[in-house]
Design an enzyme around this catalytic site. Structure first.
Site, mmCIF file in Angstrom:
data_model
loop_
_atom_site.group_PDB
_atom_site.id
_atom_site.type_symbol
_atom_site.label_atom_id
_atom_site.label_comp_id
_atom_site.label_asym_id
_atom_site.label_seq_id
_atom_site.Cartn_x
_atom_site.Cartn_y
_atom_site.Cartn_z
ATOM 1 N N ASP A 336 -8.269 -7.776 -2.322
ATOM 2 C CA ASP A 336 -8.067 -8.053 -0.902
ATOM 3 C C ASP A 336 -8.101 -9.548 -0.622
ATOM 4 O OD1 ASP A 336 -10.693 -8.475 -1.448
ATOM 5 O OD2 ASP A 336 -11.439 -7.646 0.429
ATOM 6 N N LYS A 337 -7.991 -10.367 -1.665
ATOM 7 C CA LYS A 337 -8.040 -11.811 -1.501
ATOM 8 C C LYS A 337 -6.784 -12.433 -2.095
ATOM 9 C CE LYS A 337 -12.150 -11.736 0.289
ATOM 10 N NZ LYS A 337 -12.351 -12.033 1.706
#
Length: 537
Positions: A336-337
């Site tokens: 999610d980064k």
């Protein structure tokens, strides 16, 4: 000095005032004396992460026999001796020995390479001792030391900040967040803040992206945040690689199948042909031994050894052979980064000038191997004043460092700054020469609140000038014409802010930044250009 807390304890250093922190570690803003530091080093131990015990070669050799398939082959060799089939027993024994030797050599080489790399990686820190700032190995730091940080430094221990000047730290090692965190010693103390939100702290293992600061060491070694994480991971047993899981299933399957077939043959021989139980037992054992794939283990080991050698040629140290197959078995990676699945290196791909002239920039990564081209022709900033103005602003308004040492390029600083330096070098400019030609007078560091950075320079034979870079929407708002002019004059560059936004968005890849020369008194267009870049995988 009070007794150091145990590894399991955790003190909320970020939630205490700096006076309370100084009192707790029995130190001062001037740091420690050498004698006191030596005494604390004996109590707290060296500032090093806990390391696994060195594995001797004989243990690496024995580890090669830790496999269900090897167990079956060893049992087959034992039964071969029992039934006096010494040739089969010898052959299986040789296969197992070859398999163990190949695996041991590969894993021992990887182990030695890993130990050599650890010896090469020695972090040093600027520390105040006896009122003087000296450089020491990070392993000698103790709680209470005052450490000075600057761009490119790796934070050597967990520290509570005493001062900071535009200090941004890359904490992706701990938080997974690829963007640097702007630190603030006066950050409002929140007891239950997460690790990534503690802006008055710097944590061991993180890297200073830009700015300077000073911090008070509060935790070292295994008591740091990364040290506790390492201890937690080492306490948990690692999962088995997919190859070993499949081998276990295959071993169970072949074991059951061979035993069932041997039992069936023995039973049929006794019931249908009148053979004795002893005779059929020997036949069943011989059948079971012959059904075992003796060459499978050594075949797998050779294949994995070849893959390990290929990885080594690409600079990857594989400590266990099965890990190679584990990498190849990945079918899904969830994240999610941004930046954490790439090299976290930006590369300028397009340079757009205000007259809408577009230049393509080749190359990938921070190493400035590439060219600036227009219509397939290589160009040099020295021959194009407009391109020279853009590269000059990119390299002057810059806190990064990119230099060559022998055959390799070395860099440190913010990824954006390094990408702009690489672009300038590809265009034929020199950062060192520009700094000598345009000495810096002052600067406005980049902050998330105002979204731009600026540096002011003494120009040769002219009035002082400025170089500005920042977010497109922020810097474009600074660009305007004289208020009395409803439309720009014919002699002005033909790109208005609205058209500029449209053109800049057309060359957008991943992230954008702009570099401009200083505003002029007549408030004429001041844009030098726009560069577009993307993360390099």
């Amino acid at each position: 000095m009070k007794k150091a807390p145990t590894v399991g304890e955790s003190i909320a250093w970020h939630a205490e005032s700096i006076e309370d922190v100084l009192r707790r570690v029995e130190s001062s803003p001037d740091g420690l004396g050498s004698s006191e530091a030596r005494r604390r080093l004996e109590v707290a131990g060296p500032n090093e992460l806990p390391r696994a015990r060195r594995v001797p070669f004989w243990w690496v050799f024995l580890r090669q026999f830790h496999s269900p398939l090897i167990y079956i082959l060893a049992a087959a060799a034992l039964f071969s001796v029992v039934i006096n089939e010494l040739t089969d027993a010898s052959f299986i024994g040789v296969v197992l020995l070859i398999n163990a030797i190949i695996g041991s050599i590969q894993e021992w080489r990887a182990e030695k390479a890993n130990q050599s790399l650890q010896k090469l990686i020695v972090t040093r820190a600027a520390v105040t001792r006896d009122g003087e700032t000296i450089e020491l190995p990070a392993a000698e730091l103790v709680p209470g030391d005052v450490v000075w940080l600057e761009s490119g430094n790796r934070v050597p221990a967990d520290m509570r900040l005493l001062s900071a000047h535009s200090l941004e730290v890359d904490e992706s090692l701990l938080t997974g967040e690829s963007l640097s965190v702007l630190k603030d010693p006066e950050w409002p103390r929140v007891t239950h803040a997460t690790l990534g939100d503690r802006k008055n702290m710097c944590f061991a293992g993180s890297v200073v992206a830009r700015g300077r600061g000073a911090g008070l060491v509060v935790e070292t070694g295994g008591r740091t945040a990364v040290g506790r994480l390492a201890l937690d991971l080492s306490a948990r047993g690692g999962g088995k690689p997919p190859l070993l899981l499949r081998l276990e299933r295959f071993t169970r399957l072949i074991g059951v199948a061979v035993l069932a077939a041997a039992a069936m043959v023995a039973l049929l021989g006794v019931l249908l042909q009148g053979k004795t139980a002893g005779e059929m037992f020997m036949v069943a054992v011989a059948l079971a031994v012959s059904a075992i794939p003796e060459g499978l283990p050594v075949t797998l080991t050779v294949v994995l050894a070849i893959a390990t050698a290929r990885m080594a040629r690409r600079g990857v140290v594989v400590r266990k052979l099965a890990a190679v197959e584990g990498l190849g078995s990945c079918t899904l990676v969830a994240s999610d980064k941004t930046g954490t699945l790439t090299c976290n290196e930006l590369t300028v791909h397009v340079a757009l000038l205000p007259d809408e002239t577009e230049y393509a920039v080749s190359g990938a990564g921070y190493s400035p191997h590439g060219e600036v081209r227009r219509d397939d022709a290589v160009v040099n900033a020295g021959e194009l004043p407009a391109l020279a103005a853009l590269t000059r602003a990119c390299m002057l308004c810059n806190e990064g460092s990119l230099h060559r040492a022998g055959e390799e390029w070395h860099w440190h600083g913010d990824p954006t700054d390094i990408a702009l330096l690489a672009f300038g070098i590809k265009a034929g400019c020199s950062h060192e020469q520009l700094e000598l030609q345009y000495p810096q007078l002052n600067q406005i560091p980049f902050e998330a609140e105002h979204k731009f950075a600026a540096t002011f320079h003494r120009a040769p034979g002219a009035a002082p000038c400025a170089a500005v870079k920042g977010a497109p929407e922020r810097v474009l708002d600074m660009c305007s014409w004289d208020a009395a002019e409803e439309t720009p004059p014919a002699s002005a560059w033909p790109t208005t802010p609205r058209r500029w936004r449209r053109a800049a968005s057309g060359c957008w890849l991943s992230r954008r930044a702009n570099a401009w020369t200083p505003p002029r008194a007549a408030r004429r267009p001041i844009r030098s250009g726009c560069v577009s870049w993307a993360s390099w995988a």
